[in-house]
Design a protein around this motif. Sequence first.
Motif, PDB file in Angstrom:
ATOM      1  N   CYS A 192      20.656  22.271  77.887  1.00  0.00           N
ATOM      2  CA  CYS A 192      20.353  20.847  77.940  1.00  0.00           C
ATOM      3  C   CYS A 192      19.977  20.424  79.354  1.00  0.00           C
ATOM      4  N   HIS A 193      18.824  19.749  79.483  1.00  0.00           N
ATOM      5  CA  HIS A 193      18.362  19.215  80.769  1.00  0.00           C
ATOM      6  C   HIS A 193      19.348  18.212  81.359  1.00  0.00           C
ATOM      7  N   ARG A 194      19.928  17.417  80.491  1.00  0.00           N
ATOM      8  CA  ARG A 194      20.721  16.284  80.955  1.00  0.00           C
ATOM      9  C   ARG A 194      22.152  16.653  81.327  1.00  0.00           C
ATOM     10  N   CYS A 195      22.885  17.280  80.408  1.00  0.00           N
ATOM     11  CA  CYS A 195      24.306  17.542  80.678  1.00  0.00           C
ATOM     12  C   CYS A 195      24.562  18.950  81.186  1.00  0.00           C
ATOM     13  N   GLY A 196      23.551  19.822  81.084  1.00  0.00           N
ATOM     14  CA  GLY A 196      23.722  21.198  81.544  1.00  0.00           C
ATOM     15  C   GLY A 196      24.452  22.081  80.556  1.00  0.00           C
ATOM     16  N   GLY A 197      24.788  21.544  79.391  1.00  0.00           N
ATOM     17  CA  GLY A 197      25.491  22.325  78.382  1.00  0.00           C
ATOM     18  C   GLY A 197      24.632  23.462  77.848  1.00  0.00           C
ATOM     19  N   VAL A 198      25.284  24.506  77.402  1.00  0.00           N
ATOM     20  CA  VAL A 198      24.589  25.656  76.829  1.00  0.00           C
ATOM     21  C   VAL A 198      25.135  25.885  75.426  1.00  0.00           C
ATOM     22  N   ASP A 199      24.247  25.853  74.449  1.00  0.00           N
ATOM     23  CA  ASP A 199      24.602  26.156  73.071  1.00  0.00           C
ATOM     24  C   ASP A 199      23.920  27.462  72.689  1.00  0.00           C
ATOM     25  N   GLU A 200      24.302  27.989  71.543  1.00  0.00           N
ATOM     26  CA  GLU A 200      23.715  29.217  71.045  1.00  0.00           C
ATOM     27  C   GLU A 200      23.012  28.936  69.733  1.00  0.00           C
ATOM     28  N   ALA A 201      21.976  29.723  69.466  1.00  0.00           N
ATOM     29  CA  ALA A 201      21.270  29.649  68.190  1.00  0.00           C
ATOM     30  C   ALA A 201      20.887  31.074  67.802  1.00  0.00           C
ATOM     31  N   THR A 207       3.327  37.003  68.951  1.00  0.00           N
ATOM     32  CA  THR A 207       3.070  37.550  70.287  1.00  0.00           C
ATOM     33  C   THR A 207       2.761  39.037  70.213  1.00  0.00           C
ATOM     34  N   LEU A 208       3.372  39.734  69.273  1.00  0.00           N
ATOM     35  CA  LEU A 208       3.082  41.162  69.102  1.00  0.00           C
ATOM     36  C   LEU A 208       1.683  41.349  68.511  1.00  0.00           C
ATOM     37  N   ALA A 209       1.372  40.609  67.444  1.00  0.00           N
ATOM     38  CA  ALA A 209       0.083  40.765  66.773  1.00  0.00           C
ATOM     39  C   ALA A 209      -1.087  40.294  67.635  1.00  0.00           C
ATOM     40  N   GLU A 210      -0.922  39.163  68.306  1.00  0.00           N
ATOM     41  CA  GLU A 210      -2.035  38.568  69.038  1.00  0.00           C
ATOM     42  C   GLU A 210      -2.131  39.033  70.491  1.00  0.00           C
ATOM     43  N   LEU A 211      -1.009  39.385  71.086  1.00  0.00           N
ATOM     44  CA  LEU A 211      -1.011  39.715  72.512  1.00  0.00           C
ATOM     45  C   LEU A 211      -0.520  41.125  72.813  1.00  0.00           C
ATOM     46  N   GLY A 212       0.011  41.801  71.811  1.00  0.00           N
ATOM     47  CA  GLY A 212       0.562  43.132  72.039  1.00  0.00           C
ATOM     48  C   GLY A 212       1.843  43.104  72.851  1.00  0.00           C
ATOM     49  N   PHE A 213       2.486  41.959  72.881  1.00  0.00           N
ATOM     50  CA  PHE A 213       3.701  41.766  73.681  1.00  0.00           C
ATOM     51  C   PHE A 213       4.899  41.737  72.753  1.00  0.00           C
ATOM     52  N   GLN A 214       5.887  42.590  73.026  1.00  0.00           N
ATOM     53  CA  GLN A 214       7.090  42.625  72.195  1.00  0.00           C
ATOM     54  C   GLN A 214       8.162  41.749  72.838  1.00  0.00           C
ATOM     55  N   LEU A 215       8.466  40.651  72.175  1.00  0.00           N
ATOM     56  CA  LEU A 215       9.416  39.659  72.671  1.00  0.00           C
ATOM     57  C   LEU A 215      10.852  40.106  72.433  1.00  0.00           C
ATOM     58  N   ASP A 216      11.687  39.988  73.451  1.00  0.00           N
ATOM     59  CA  ASP A 216      13.130  40.188  73.306  1.00  0.00           C
ATOM     60  C   ASP A 216      13.733  38.800  73.183  1.00  0.00           C
ATOM     61  N   SER A 217      13.861  38.321  71.955  1.00  0.00           N
ATOM     62  CA  SER A 217      14.311  36.941  71.744  1.00  0.00           C
ATOM     63  C   SER A 217      15.803  36.764  72.007  1.00  0.00           C
ATOM     64  N   THR A 218      16.522  37.842  72.283  1.00  0.00           N
ATOM     65  CA  THR A 218      17.942  37.707  72.625  1.00  0.00           C
ATOM     66  C   THR A 218      18.123  37.530  74.120  1.00  0.00           C
ATOM     67  N   HIS A 219      17.043  37.464  74.834  1.00  0.00           N
ATOM     68  CA  HIS A 219      17.073  37.361  76.293  1.00  0.00           C
ATOM     69  C   HIS A 219      16.372  36.069  76.725  1.00  0.00           C
ATOM     70  N   VAL A 220      16.444  35.052  75.856  1.00  0.00           N
ATOM     71  CA  VAL A 220      15.669  33.830  76.051  1.00  0.00           C
ATOM     72  C   VAL A 220      16.581  32.621  76.199  1.00  0.00           C
ATOM     73  N   ALA A 221      16.213  31.750  77.115  1.00  0.00           N
ATOM     74  CA  ALA A 221      16.877  30.453  77.242  1.00  0.00           C
ATOM     75  C   ALA A 221      15.809  29.381  77.041  1.00  0.00           C
ATOM     76  N   LEU A 222      16.045  28.501  76.104  1.00  0.00           N
ATOM     77  CA  LEU A 222      15.138  27.389  75.849  1.00  0.00           C
ATOM     78  C   LEU A 222      15.771  26.122  76.400  1.00  0.00           C
ATOM     79  N   SER A 223      14.968  25.336  77.104  1.00  0.00           N
ATOM     80  CA  SER A 223      15.529  24.113  77.668  1.00  0.00           C
ATOM     81  C   SER A 223      15.005  22.908  76.902  1.00  0.00           C
ATOM     82  N   GLY A 224      15.832  21.894  76.853  1.00  0.00           N
ATOM     83  CA  GLY A 224      15.501  20.669  76.140  1.00  0.00           C
ATOM     84  C   GLY A 224      16.653  19.699  76.249  1.00  0.00           C
ATOM     85  N   THR A 225      16.876  18.920  75.210  1.00  0.00           N
ATOM     86  CA  THR A 225      17.939  17.932  75.198  1.00  0.00           C
ATOM     87  C   THR A 225      18.843  18.195  74.003  1.00  0.00           C
TER      88      THR A 225
END
Length: 161
Positions: A91-100, A112-130
């Motif tokens: 969270c941008h505002r409170c700095g809290g971290v949740d999991e999904a 990303t794999l099909a179009e860019l040949g890039f294999q995403l490690d989605s367990t190594h991702v942090a998404l920011s928002g509110t």
Amino acid sequence: MDTSLKGTLHKRGLRMTPQRQLVLDAVRELGHATPEQVCTRVQATAPAVNITTVYRTLDLLEDLGLVRHAHLGHGAPTYSEHRHRHLHLVCHRCGGVDEAPAELLTDVARRTLAELGFQLDSTHVALSGTCADCAGEPDDQNDTQNDDADPAPAETVKGDR
């Protein structure tokens, strides 16, 4: 003593040390932790262990595949056990971290794999928002979100804050 850690170290020609075990134990106990938090936990048992030892040990444990790190915004990375697999929602505002669940990015990973040949490690991702708690609060600063966007609902699992 963690026999799997000992065996993994011996296979690589490395010694099992109490400091290595203490660092791994601290990561496991804390769930998500910065190197400084790991150091504080380790020093409760072994005051002579310094932050340099903790950083070196975390790097080694990551090389061995026992821990992983994620960057959750500004500052030090956060470490967790390798099997601790999920997205981080910061969270941008409170700095809290949740999991999904990492599966929320399955379609993105396929594209990303099909179009860019890039294999995403989605367990190594942090998404920011509110976060949901802050979303209803007025923001005195300029809001960087697109109010016209229709975000897809996501089931989140409360994580470590």
